[in-house]
Design a protein around this motif. Structure first.
Motif, PDB file in Angstrom:
ATOM      1  N   UNK A 141       0.163  -8.027  -6.249  1.00  0.00           N
ATOM      2  CA  UNK A 141       0.266  -7.292  -7.229  1.00  0.00           C
ATOM      3  C   UNK A 141       0.495  -5.719  -5.381  1.00  0.00           C
ATOM      4  N   UNK A 142       1.002  -5.319  -6.600  1.00  0.00           N
ATOM      5  CA  UNK A 142       0.919  -3.331  -5.482  1.00  0.00           C
ATOM      6  C   UNK A 142      -0.142  -3.318  -5.510  1.00  0.00           C
ATOM      7  N   UNK A 143      -1.098  -2.764  -4.761  1.00  0.00           N
ATOM      8  CA  UNK A 143      -2.319  -2.422  -4.863  1.00  0.00           C
ATOM      9  C   UNK A 143      -2.902  -1.231  -6.036  1.00  0.00           C
ATOM     10  N   UNK A 144      -1.829  -0.176  -6.061  1.00  0.00           N
ATOM     11  CA  UNK A 144      -1.952   0.496  -7.399  1.00  0.00           C
ATOM     12  C   UNK A 144      -2.603  -0.001  -8.659  1.00  0.00           C
ATOM     13  N   UNK A 145      -1.930  -1.309  -9.048  1.00  0.00           N
ATOM     14  CA  UNK A 145      -2.232  -1.772  -9.965  1.00  0.00           C
ATOM     15  C   UNK A 145      -4.292  -2.290 -10.383  1.00  0.00           C
ATOM     16  N   UNK A 146      -4.080  -2.375  -8.587  1.00  0.00           N
ATOM     17  CA  UNK A 146      -5.688  -3.462  -8.973  1.00  0.00           C
ATOM     18  C   UNK A 146      -6.583  -2.015  -8.446  1.00  0.00           C
TER      19      UNK A 146
END
Length: 480
Positions: free
Chosen positions: A89-94
């Motif tokens: 996933x995109x890091x911002x989604x984590x």
């Protein structure tokens, strides 16, 4: 699956070309190829009967095909340390609920801030340390770690000075965006774009966050490789660093104290002048021949040395290009995944004195960044930047500059650090003038995680001794 698709598939199978009209099912079709060859001389009626009987085994040919696809997908599932690498996933989604992001030179940096004044409900939390100046702290994690590494002490450290504590993920780690350094350089308008994975970028990002906290100075707390960032930031802007706290510092300490070795010069000065022997006497033909040969040999030697130096520069450039190409190859990506999968969790456990304390919460915190897109390529970019750092070649080694540090320094190490031995920290304390050394018993490479109480206590005593006193004294200290 619709009847039309099934009819199309049956037509292709009967035709004997082994191709399926269903995308992704070519492998299923090939399973019938031997059967088709064996029955090539049979009648079309026999082929239809065989196909119908095969389909009826599981109720329908579609269900059979889908079942095989599911099995093969499971067999091909790629994991690293138990993390599915096909669902990155995109890091911002984590991000966590308290996560923050800011853009600095094209990189979205993940960070967290704890503010005592805004979050403390009990006035006594800040009043107990009112004698200390309200100087913020910036926490710099080590290799393979992230903001998570500071989660147990952020609040406690902020309470020591009654100010804010900020921790951020350096590029290639945590939830900071993984950018392609080559693409970023091509988009940059600067003549000499900054590599986001370089030490220079981390230093400038640290200074950026001091400004972000609206402060003139900050206390830099580095762990392991983060200590390199802390010390380099000090040399970049010493007036912005109030104190250095180096935890299990991954800085190679000098083996000897910095003293000028004048022995060779004294030897040359005190060397007695010898009287010329018979061989050196004027008019001796052997002496003339010897001098001529000596001068010729010296001249040739100098030419060879210059050629070797030139070749060395050429070889160095070639080596860097080859290394850079390798580290950006698909093979290197596969290799780094294999290494992290095989040794990653073991390395985390080895960093603790008591590996039994490494629970699922700790493992989850360290493995979470492995769910980010391009984490493997970013790690290789970071490695390339560290090995091929051109800026470091133009500066003297860090070990030779340690004596220049004039701000208060605390060094904290564990007595059972298997990654960076405590004796290195002891030598480092000797090289840093006026520094304090704290060795925590029964502790590994992560004192701020494994021995929270002892770590916070050591920091508190250091700050009381180094920064305690009146505001006027602090100003004088900062100026000096």
């Amino acid at each position: 699956m619709s009847g039309k698709v099934l009819q199309g598939q049956s037509f292709n199978l009967l035709r004997g070309d082994g191709c399926s009209t269903i995308k992704g099912e070519n492998k299923i079709s090939r399973r019938f190829l031997p059967w088709q060859r064996a029955e090539s001389n049979s009648s079309p009626r026999l082929k239809l009967v065989a196909l119908a009987s095969t389909s009826s085994v599981s109720g329908s040919g579609a269900e059979y095909s889908e079942g095989l696809l599911d099995v093969r997908k499971k067999e091909k599932k790629r994991t690293v340390a138990g993390i599915d690498q096909d669902e990155l996933l995109d890091p911002a989604l984590l991000a966590d609920p308290d996560s923050r992001f800011c853009e600095f030179k094209g990189v979205h940096i993940h960070h967290k801030v704890y503010d005592v004044e805004s979050q403390a409900h009990d006035p006594s939390e800040t009043a107990s340390h009112a004698q200390l100046p309200h100087i913020p702290m910036i926490l710099l994690h080590g290799f393979g770690a992230s903001v998570f590494s500071w989660s147990r002490v952020m609040k406690r450290l902020a309470g020591l000075t009654g100010s804010r504590t900020l921790a951020f993920d350096r590029p290639a780690f945590g939830l900071t965006s993984r950018v392609n350094s080559v693409e970023l350089s091509s988009r940059s308008k600067d003549e000499k774009p900054l590599n986001p994975y370089s030490m220079a970028f981390s230093v400038l990002a640290t200074l950026y966050f001091i400004d972000f906290l609206a402060s003139d100075r900050a206390i830099l707390v580095g762990h392991s490789a983060g200590c390199l960032v802390a010390v380099n930031t000090y040399f970049e802007a010493p007036e912005r660093v109030a104190a250095l706290i180096l935890v299990a510092p991954a800085i190679v300490a000098p083996y000897f104290s910095r003293r000028g070795n004048k022995g060779s010069d004294l030897g040359r000065e005190n060397k007695k002048e010898e009287k010329p022997s018979g061989l050196d006497a004027a008019g001796n033909p052997f002496s003339t021949i010897f001098k001529f040969l000596s001068q010729t040999v010296n001249y040739i030697s100098e030419m060879i040395v210059q050629m070797v130096k030139g070749m060395g520069g050429m070889l160095s450039t070639l080596y860097k290009k080859l290394l850079s190409t390798f580290l950006r190859s698909a093979f290197a990506v596969m290799l780094v995944r294999m290494v992290i999968d095989k040794f990653g969790i073991a390395a985390i456990r080895n960093a603790w004195h008591d590996a039994n304390k490494v629970n699922e919460h700790v493992l989850h915190g360290y493995k979470k960044p492995l769910r980010s897109k391009y984490w493997d390529r970013a790690l290789l970019e970071y490695t390339a930047a560290m090995l091929l750092d051109a800026d470091s070649e133009s500066k003297p080694p860090l070990a030779e500059r340690l004596h220049e540090v004039s701000c208060p320094v605390l060094i904290v190490t564990g007595d059972n650090d298997r990654l960076v031995p405590s004796w290195n920290a002891e030598r480092l304390a000797q090289a840093l003038p006026g520094s304090c050394l704290e060795v925590i018993k029964q502790c590994g490479h992560l004192p701020h995680e494994e021995k929270v109480e002892e770590f916070v206590s050591a920091v508190e005593k250091f700050l009381q001794r180094a920064l305690g006193g009146s505001q006027e004294q602090q100003i004088l200290r900062g100026v000096s």
